[in-house]
Scaffold this active site. Structure first.
Site, mmCIF file in Angstrom:
data_model
loop_
_atom_site.group_PDB
_atom_site.id
_atom_site.type_symbol
_atom_site.label_atom_id
_atom_site.label_comp_id
_atom_site.label_asym_id
_atom_site.label_seq_id
_atom_site.Cartn_x
_atom_site.Cartn_y
_atom_site.Cartn_z
ATOM 1 N N GLU A 192 -4.545 -7.449 -26.987
ATOM 2 C CA GLU A 192 -5.036 -6.221 -27.639
ATOM 3 C C GLU A 192 -3.947 -5.801 -28.613
ATOM 4 O OE1 GLU A 192 -7.964 -4.840 -27.161
ATOM 5 O OE2 GLU A 192 -8.642 -5.967 -25.424
ATOM 6 N N CYS B 182 -3.634 2.663 -31.446
ATOM 7 C CA CYS B 182 -4.061 1.465 -32.173
ATOM 8 C C CYS B 182 -5.320 1.739 -32.985
ATOM 9 C CB CYS B 182 -4.284 0.322 -31.200
ATOM 10 S SG CYS B 182 -5.344 0.776 -29.819
HETATM 11 P P1 NAD Z 1 5.548 -4.370 -29.183
HETATM 12 O O1 NAD Z 1 4.751 -5.550 -29.587
HETATM 13 O O2 NAD Z 1 6.838 -4.119 -29.851
HETATM 14 O O3 NAD Z 1 5.866 -4.401 -27.606
HETATM 15 C C1 NAD Z 1 4.850 -4.478 -26.637
HETATM 16 C C2 NAD Z 1 5.426 -5.000 -25.343
HETATM 17 O O4 NAD Z 1 5.831 -6.354 -25.519
HETATM 18 C C3 NAD Z 1 6.653 -4.250 -24.831
HETATM 19 O O5 NAD Z 1 6.553 -4.102 -23.442
HETATM 20 C C4 NAD Z 1 7.795 -5.195 -25.196
HETATM 21 O O6 NAD Z 1 8.939 -5.063 -24.372
HETATM 22 C C5 NAD Z 1 7.141 -6.535 -24.984
HETATM 23 N N1 NAD Z 1 7.766 -7.647 -25.694
HETATM 24 C C6 NAD Z 1 8.539 -7.604 -26.817
HETATM 25 N N2 NAD Z 1 8.907 -8.860 -27.174
HETATM 26 C C7 NAD Z 1 8.366 -9.699 -26.275
HETATM 27 C C8 NAD Z 1 8.379 -11.112 -26.103
HETATM 28 N N3 NAD Z 1 9.003 -11.902 -26.968
HETATM 29 N N4 NAD Z 1 7.712 -11.647 -25.052
HETATM 30 C C9 NAD Z 1 7.028 -10.851 -24.194
HETATM 31 N N5 NAD Z 1 6.990 -9.506 -24.287
HETATM 32 C C10 NAD Z 1 7.645 -8.935 -25.325
HETATM 33 O O7 NAD Z 1 4.559 -3.116 -29.359
HETATM 34 P P2 NAD Z 1 4.896 -1.583 -29.195
HETATM 35 O O8 NAD Z 1 5.736 -1.162 -30.350
HETATM 36 O O9 NAD Z 1 5.356 -1.325 -27.812
HETATM 37 O O10 NAD Z 1 3.432 -0.921 -29.325
HETATM 38 C C11 NAD Z 1 2.829 -0.603 -30.545
HETATM 39 C C12 NAD Z 1 1.816 -1.663 -30.922
HETATM 40 O O11 NAD Z 1 0.838 -1.818 -29.895
HETATM 41 C C13 NAD Z 1 1.021 -1.298 -32.164
HETATM 42 O O12 NAD Z 1 0.875 -2.429 -32.982
HETATM 43 C C14 NAD Z 1 -0.326 -0.900 -31.619
HETATM 44 O O13 NAD Z 1 -1.404 -1.010 -32.502
HETATM 45 C C15 NAD Z 1 -0.465 -1.830 -30.459
HETATM 46 N N6 NAD Z 1 -1.465 -1.326 -29.516
HETATM 47 C C16 NAD Z 1 -2.664 -1.975 -29.402
HETATM 48 C C17 NAD Z 1 -3.650 -1.478 -28.549
HETATM 49 C C18 NAD Z 1 -4.994 -2.153 -28.398
HETATM 50 O O14 NAD Z 1 -5.684 -1.848 -27.439
HETATM 51 N N7 NAD Z 1 -5.401 -3.020 -29.309
HETATM 52 C C19 NAD Z 1 -3.388 -0.327 -27.814
HETATM 53 C C20 NAD Z 1 -2.167 0.302 -27.971
HETATM 54 C C21 NAD Z 1 -1.192 -0.209 -28.816
#
Ligand code: NAD
Length: 524
Positions: free
Chosen positions: A255, A289
């Site tokens: 997502e 999002c």
């Molecule tokens: P992010 O991608 O920076 O981090 C998300 C998670 O991934 C965190 O827990 C982080 O620690 C982890 N992570 C980071 N690097 C990783 C790796 N290499 N391997 C595994 N895990 C790793 O996102 P964010 O800044 O926390 O959240 C914002 C983003 O989330 C925005 O793009 C937003 O649109 C999206 N989002 C999507 C939805 C949806 O339902 N489509 C809902 C909410 C947020």
């Protein structure tokens, strides 16, 4: 540098791995509304992630054997705990996110609704299916499909809705019979940890639900250990998660980000459209999002809509409101995100856009960006192309609905969107927007309609949350083919003879060529 990223200081307020005053191997969690440090917690090493997964894996078979009702019994206890302790949970979550109280308060209620939804629908969605054989040649067979869970589901979640986007995925996975380990965002680890602690110590739930803490490295270690990964976050990280999961052929559901369009037709109720745009764009400081990020308005309605939207956004009260419900717009949760928002707005202003209200960071304490309405924007600007994820909307005037649709669909994202206008015309336009969920004369509401699936098109994701696919994805289908009657051997078995083989071929040809099944009035 990749699109959508900007350099940020490791000293920024937030959580980092031993880089902002925390000792190596620990996370410092701050309150973005005030800048104060809340807590320091240890990071889980890859070894500790493996041990946690092994622990819940050992109890999964017993959990699965409880059946749908038995599992709902325990999840019902979790629902009651969330409702009974919602103030406590909200306090923790509000402190680590910097949200205003109203934006935080929806989380426990949504989760209670979700637990009841999947608890009562699971039998329909993942119960055993009886299937009629499609061919008379299979008349001796009884066909069944059973849905068995991926034993351990790993959930990696972001910071913008720390419970909805972690527990909200754990609920259907647990209801399906999987054991679950969550890695919450390093910026917001505390709310989820409190729920997991309550599951173990206050509810006394089976040891099939746990969490691990850390940054990307911990997330990667979780990918290596589990049987299915549910990831919510940026498309940039989503790609890394999918690549890592490919190494063990672990299935993923992603997502990801969005750049959701709103289309305002000339026959829209402009008060409703402007109020919806203000709320849909600024709610949770635009850190959703599915936030309204870009707005296309048919020419005859443009001036009036922009005036109403600017007035509505200009009236919003921003700041920390504690438990007071006295503010509409809270802090930015991640300092990295504030830097991206500032970059997008400055890029637009430098290229000729105008900020009718807002347009800059608010001086501290705390990490805030002013609610901002930009006009004179176009698709050459980051603010109309890349995910901003902050309290900013860009508004463009369009000739007609055709141009609005062309621009709305001119995006690498396709998460959700909205169309405002006369009901039937708006619905016709809405059905042509390329995204996973579209709202007519409303915004964001599809997330509450958990009856229907929600999943990103294009680079907004792979897979679905909510509805039947939202629980079925945690299961593997096992087809069970049972012989009801038969002699010592089937005609297709050894030994092969010309006569028997010829007879089988003639019967198969007759059934297929004449479509005998339909002529005999057979269903299924
Ligand atoms: P992010 O991608 O920076 O981090 C998300 C998670 O991934 C965190 O827990 C982080 O620690 C982890 N992570 C980071 N690097 C990783 C790796 N290499 N391997 C595994 N895990 C790793 O996102 P964010 O800044 O926390 O959240 C914002 C983003 O989330 C925005 O793009 C937003 O649109 C999206 N989002 C999507 C939805 C949806 O339902 N489509 C809902 C909410 C947020």
């Amino acid at each position: 540098m990749e699109s959508g990223t900007v350099e940020t200081s490791k000293k920024a307020v937030g959580a980092t791995n031993g880089a902002n005053g925390a000792a190596p191997g620990s996370l410092e969690v701050h309150n973005p509304a005030t800048g104060e440090r809340i807590k320091t917690i240890p990071i889980d090493s890859p070894q500790s992630v493996a041990e946690t997964v092994a622990r819940v894996r050992a109890n999964q078979a017993e959990w699965e054997a409880l059946g749908i009702e038995g599992r709902y019994h325990w999840l019902g206890k979790l629902r009651d705990w969330l409702l009974d302790n919602s103030e406590r949970v909200l306090d923790t979550m509000q402190a680590e996110t910097g949200k205003v109280r109203a934006d935080a308060s929806g989380e426990p209620v949504y989760l209670a609704d979700l637990i009841n939804f999947y608890g009562t629908k699971a039998a329909k969605f993942i119960g055993e299916e009886a299937v009629r054989p499609h061919s008379p040649l299979l008349a001796s067979k009884k066909l069944r499909v059973q849905y068995r869970p991926h034993p351990v589901v790993g959930i990696i979640s972001p910071w913008n809705f720390p419970l909805i986007l972690a527990l909200g995925d754990a609920v259907p996975a647990l209801q399906a019979g999987a054991a679950v380990v969550v890695k919450p965002s390093e910026f917001t680890p505390l709310g989820l940890a409190e729920v997991v602690k309550a599951w173990k110590e206050e509810i006394g739930g089976p040891e099939v639900f746990d969490c691990v803490q850390g940054v990307g490295e911990t997330g990667g270690a979780l990918v290596d250990e589990v049987d299915f990964i549910q990831f919510t976050g940026s498309d940039r990280t989503g790609r890394k998660v999918m690549a890592r999961a490919a190494e063990t052929l672990t299935p993923v559901s992603l997502e990801l980000g969005g750049k959701d369009p709103m289309i305002v037709l000339s026959d829209a109720d402009l008060d409703r459209a402007a109020n919806a745009a203000a709320w849909g764009g600024m709610m949770n400081s635009g850190q959703i999002c599915m936030s309204v990020e870009r707005i296309y308005v048919e020419e005859p309605a443009y001036d009036e809509f922009v005036a109403k939207l600017t007035a509505a956004v200009g009236e919003l009260r921003q700041g920390a409101d504690g438990k007071g419900f006295g503010k509409e717009v809270g802090a930015m949760t991640s300092p990295n995100q504030t830097a991206i928002v500032e970059d997008h707005v400055n890029d637009a202003l430098a290229s000729g856009a105008k900020a009718l209200t807002g347009g800059k960071r608010v001086p501290g304490p705390g990490d805030y960006f002013e609610p901002t309405v930009l006009v004179d924007v176009d698709h050459s600007m980051k603010v109309m192309r890349d995910e901003t994820f902050g309290p900013v909307v860009g508004v463009m005037k369009v000739r007609d609905s055709g141009e609005a649709l062309r621009l709305a669909n001119d995006s690498r994202y396709g998460l959700s969107g909205s169309v405002f206008g006369e009901k039937e015309r708006a619905e016709r336009v809405a059905r042509r927007v390329e995204c996973g969920a579209i709202n007519v004369n409303d915004v964001l509401v599809n997330y509450a309609a958990m009856d229907v699936p929600m999943g990103g098109w294009k680079q907004s994701g792979i897979g679905y949350r909510h509805g039947e696919p939202g629980i079925k994805k945690y299961c593997r289908a096992e087809s069970v083919v049972i012989t009801r009657f038969g002699g010592k051997r089937e005609p297709t078995w050894y030994p092969y003879t010309k006569a028997r083989r010829g007879m089988i071929t003639r019967i198969a040809q007759a059934f297929n060529a004449r479509d005998l099944k339909r002529r005999l009035g057979m269903r299924g």
